[in-house]
Design an enzyme around this catalytic site. Structure first.
Site, mmCIF file in Angstrom:
data_model
loop_
_atom_site.group_PDB
_atom_site.id
_atom_site.type_symbol
_atom_site.label_atom_id
_atom_site.label_comp_id
_atom_site.label_asym_id
_atom_site.label_seq_id
_atom_site.Cartn_x
_atom_site.Cartn_y
_atom_site.Cartn_z
ATOM 1 N N HIS A 148 -8.970 -2.501 18.749
ATOM 2 C CA HIS A 148 -10.112 -2.067 19.562
ATOM 3 C C HIS A 148 -10.869 -3.302 20.069
ATOM 4 C CE1 HIS A 148 -13.031 -3.053 16.375
ATOM 5 N NE2 HIS A 148 -12.176 -2.482 15.508
ATOM 6 N N CYS A 157 -9.126 -3.815 10.948
ATOM 7 C CA CYS A 157 -8.719 -3.600 12.332
ATOM 8 C C CYS A 157 -8.448 -4.922 13.044
ATOM 9 C CB CYS A 157 -9.793 -2.827 13.082
ATOM 10 S SG CYS A 157 -9.901 -1.082 12.575
#
Length: 464
Positions: free
Chosen positions: A418, A439
């Site tokens: 992301h 992430c």
């Protein structure tokens, strides 16, 4: 003179007639004397001609024939044996039958023998040692262990040449019934028969099921329906053919049923899955910087849905269907075969904190990133994954944080790629002390490009 001549001729004629009658009567009487103790012409006893023979002569002939007597015993598969009179102390016994036949033939009616046949059947009486005969029978070749083979029933067998089930006929075997055989042999000896066929006399045991058995032929029809199925799989890029040769190994034929062994089908599907599935297997991968590394399995690859495929395959075989298809999968990969990553993937080099997006072998974008915080044990796991889904304007939530992002692309549970607009820099050693919760944090513009190219199932490769 005329009268005298006529009278003379009459006397001569009368004399000739009288003499002829006398001669004929004498001749007939002479033959009658001959037939006092001889049989008429055309006299047959037990099928043999005894014309003009006396009872004594007939007895002598019969005794001579007895001296030549032997019983030949024939069995299955060319087996035979013999019994001789001397082996069983056998003797021929004469009764009054031959004399009684002569008594029935009046000597005065011998002339009738020239106009009709006289046939007589008389008993042929023999005596023998019963115990010795039983021992002889016990030792006959038919009862030797090496010569006895039990009958076998007709059965179904699969012909790989014809790709069908065929009925193999029963085999009569040579298993003989001793009590019945002994009875048949004794009866033949008592009648002085020269040969006896034990098979014709039903002395052998027979198979219970023959080739024309209705149930057996119905089972053949059912089994042939199963093997008429033909399924050609594309199993992760490899052809796998299920035809009669394969299906015949799954068919269980009993006395009254032809069924599919579903455990065998399960074994088949499991074997193919182990052979062609890539899910859960490590892979060799060539990195952009020229290294060859072994990638951990991760949650990516071809994985057969075995339960679903077993059910589908079983139904197809039962219905005798012809199909060309892929097996049921619970997970799929981007490319067929063992090298299932293909030439379009995201390559995430966790050691160098650098990412590459390949599409059809061409690098579309490369970018620095920040991965999981190593100092806190949140390292981003290595492995091969498929993109779970992608979403715009998502809010990432976890213990102690709630972060909105523009491009959310998860690939390993809650771990995904992301944008991270709050970061001023990417790459280097940032992840060691200031990394993410696991992430891959990307610059906004690069996250946008990646988002536009990837899709659900798109390969994501992570390695150190």
């Amino acid at each position: 003179m005329e009268r005298r001549k006529k009278s003379l001729w009459k006397k001569i004629a009368a004399t000739v007639v009288i003499v002829s009658v006398i001669l004929i009567a004498a001749t007939y009487a002479g033959f009658s004397l001959f037939f006092e103790d001889h049989y008429y012409y055309h006299t047959k006893i037990n099928g043999d001609d005894y014309s003009y023979k006396t009872p004594v002569e007939a007895e002598a002939i019969m005794y001579q024939e007895f001296q030549k007597y032997s019983l030949e015993i024939q069995g299955r598969e060319g087996m035979y044996d013999t019994i001789l009179p001397a082996e069983i102390d056998m003797e021929y016994i004469f009764d009054d039958s031959l004399i009684n036949i002569k008594r029935e033939q009046s000597p005065l009616l011998w002339i009738l023998g020239f106009f009709k046949e006289y046939s007589y059947d008389i008993p042929q009486l023999v005596e023998y040692n019963e115990e010795i005969l039983d021992e002889k029978i016990d030792g006959l070749t038919f009862f030797k262990t090496e010569n006895i083979r039990a009958p076998s029933d007709a059965y179904l067998t699969y012909s790989s040449e014809g790709k069908c089930y065929i009925v193999v006929d029963s085999s009569p075997g040579t298993d003989i019934v001793k009590e019945k055989t002994a009875q048949v042999i004794k009866e033949a000896i008592n009648r002085m028969e020269f040969s006896v066929d034990l098979d014709e006399k039903d002395c052998y045991r027979y198979a219970e099921v023959n080739a024309d058995d209705k149930t057996l032929n119905e089972l053949a029809v059912q089994a042939n329906k199963y093997i008429s199925a033909n399924i050609i799989y594309n199993w992760n890029g490899s052809d796998v053919v299920v035809d009669g040769d394969v299906i015949s190994g799954w068919i269980v034929i009993t006395k009254d049923s032809a069924t599919l062994d579903e455990e065998k089908i399960r074994e088949f599907v499991t074997e193919q899955a182990e052979l062609y599935d890539t899910y859960g297997k490590n892979r060799i991968f060539h990195t952009t910087d020229g290294r060859e590394i072994e990638l951990k399995s991760g949650a990516y690859g071809w994985k057969t849905d075995k339960e679903a495929e077993i059910e589908t395959l079983t139904a197809a075989v039962k219905n005798g269907e012809t199909q060309s298809r892929e097996p049921a999968y619970s997970y799929t990969a981007a490319a067929p075969g063992q090298q299932d990553i293909g030439n379009s993937y995201v390559e995430i080099d966790l050691s160098n904190q650098h990412l590459y997006l390949y599409v059809e072998s061409a690098i579309i974008v490369e970018s620095d990133f920040v991965s999981g915080n190593a100092s806190r044990g949140w390292n981003t796991p290595a492995g091969v994954y498929g993109l779970t889904y992608k979403a715009r304007n998502a809010v990432l939530r976890g213990e102690g944080y709630e972060t909105p992002v523009n491009y959310w692309m998860p690939f390993n549970g809650n771990i995904g790629m992301h944008d991270a607009t709050w970061r001023g820099s990417f790459g280097g050693q940032i992840y060691e002390t200031n990394g993410s919760h696991g992430c891959i944090n990307l610059p906004l513009e690069n996250a946008k490009i990646i988002y536009e190219y990837i899709y659900t199932g798109f390969p994501v490769v992570c390695y150190y």
